[in-house]
Design a protein around this motif. Structure first.
Motif, mmCIF file in Angstrom:
data_model
loop_
_atom_site.group_PDB
_atom_site.id
_atom_site.type_symbol
_atom_site.label_atom_id
_atom_site.label_comp_id
_atom_site.label_asym_id
_atom_site.label_seq_id
_atom_site.Cartn_x
_atom_site.Cartn_y
_atom_site.Cartn_z
ATOM 1 N N VAL A 1 84.859 46.636 77.446
ATOM 2 C CA VAL A 1 83.367 46.235 78.012
ATOM 3 C C VAL A 1 82.130 45.603 77.330
ATOM 4 C CG1 VAL A 1 81.063 47.225 78.743
ATOM 5 C CG2 VAL A 1 83.362 47.327 79.547
ATOM 6 N N PRO B 1 81.597 40.256 81.455
ATOM 7 C CA PRO B 1 82.018 41.342 82.767
ATOM 8 C C PRO B 1 82.383 40.320 83.078
ATOM 9 C CG PRO B 1 79.162 40.246 82.283
ATOM 10 C CD PRO B 1 80.032 39.889 80.962
ATOM 11 N N TRP C 1 82.619 43.614 91.887
ATOM 12 C CA TRP C 1 82.299 44.811 91.711
ATOM 13 C C TRP C 1 82.521 45.875 92.633
ATOM 14 C CZ3 TRP C 1 80.355 47.188 87.643
ATOM 15 C CH2 TRP C 1 80.303 46.898 86.248
ATOM 16 N N TYR D 1 87.036 42.994 83.970
ATOM 17 C CA TYR D 1 87.864 43.845 84.606
ATOM 18 C C TYR D 1 88.150 45.246 84.826
ATOM 19 C CZ TYR D 1 88.646 45.964 89.553
ATOM 20 O OH TYR D 1 88.972 45.737 90.590
ATOM 21 N N TRP E 1 85.552 47.834 82.337
ATOM 22 C CA TRP E 1 84.912 49.112 83.394
ATOM 23 C C TRP E 1 85.557 49.739 83.820
ATOM 24 C CZ3 TRP E 1 79.761 49.593 83.192
ATOM 25 C CH2 TRP E 1 78.839 48.509 82.889
ATOM 26 N N LEU F 1 84.521 53.626 83.323
ATOM 27 C CA LEU F 1 84.205 55.319 84.535
ATOM 28 C C LEU F 1 84.397 55.461 84.961
ATOM 29 C CD1 LEU F 1 82.529 51.763 87.066
ATOM 30 C CD2 LEU F 1 81.428 53.003 85.088
#
Length: 225
Positions: free
Chosen positions: A36, A41, A47, A162, A165, A169
């Motif tokens: 990241v 981003p 998203w 992508y 993230w 997460l």
């Protein structure tokens, strides 16, 4: 196959599977944080896919722990991975308007059927109904996040961002497993924490070696269209 077998074996052989899964999630999150910070981003339109995939992964990890609680690795894994390819093809047809040829469908069904029949061998231990159900549901989640991520990467404009993230997460699931096992955290050996964390940090870079070229391929194909 090697990458998945590696960390699935860690889960199955762990003294505390839920806690080990949580530490693996944290290990993945470490790589995600690095990615990241390094890569651009993903585009805003990707998203919702990142959020959807993350949510599906929570169920995936939980179901996997349940499946390995009741079934052997050599039984649960073929079921989950055997049914997923067919579901992915169906999902791609419904949501991405991608259709396989009849010959491709025959090959896909033969491969999935062949993998799934491995669980019929009971020499590795008795297979409980609860393990079969959990494994089948795990296969559904695998197919679900595969379709979601396939579509999300195509609109991300930054495949590496992508993926970063997604990894980052996963740490949310790690906190969830820690909370679930909060009553035994102080009694669990440090070795359990170390195995899970190191396993996650090792498997995540290896997994990314596979995901990165796949992501770039899907991104390029979309742009060429």
């Amino acid at each position: 196959a090697f990458l998945h077998a590696f960390w699935n074996a860690l889960i199955k052989g762990a003294s505390d599977r839920a806690l080990t899964m949580g530490m693996i999630n944290f290990g993945h999150g470490v790589l995600g944080l690095v990615m990241v910070l390094v890569y651009l981003p993903p585009a805003p339109q990707s998203w919702p896919f990142i959020g959807g995939s993350t949510f599906i992964h929570f169920f995936y990890y939980g179901l996997l722990v349940v499946a390995y609680r009741f079934g052997d690795l050599s039984q649960v894994y073929p079921i989950a991975r055997g049914v997923a390819p067919v579901m992915v093809a169906l999902g791609a047809q419904v949501f991405a308007d991608e259709y396989l040829s009849p010959l491709a469908w025959c090959g896909l069904l033969l491969v999935s059927f062949g993998i799934s029949t491995l669980f019929l061998d009971r020499r590795g231990g008795k297979l409980q109904t609860s393990a079969v159900i959990a494994a089948l549901l795990t296969g559904v989640t695998i197919a679900s996040y595969s379709v979601v991520d396939g579509m999300g990467v195509r609109v991300s404009a930054s495949p590496l961002g992508y993926i970063g993230w997604l990894f980052l997460l996963e740490a949310i699931a790690g906190f969830g497993f820690l909370y679930y096992r909060r009553k035994v955290l102080q009694t669990v050996a440090l070795r359990t924490y170390a195995i899970g964390l190191v396993g996650g940090m090792v498997s995540a870079p290896l997994v990314s070696m596979f995901l990165v070229p796949v992501a770039f391929y899907m991104y390029k194909v979309t742009n060429y269209r």
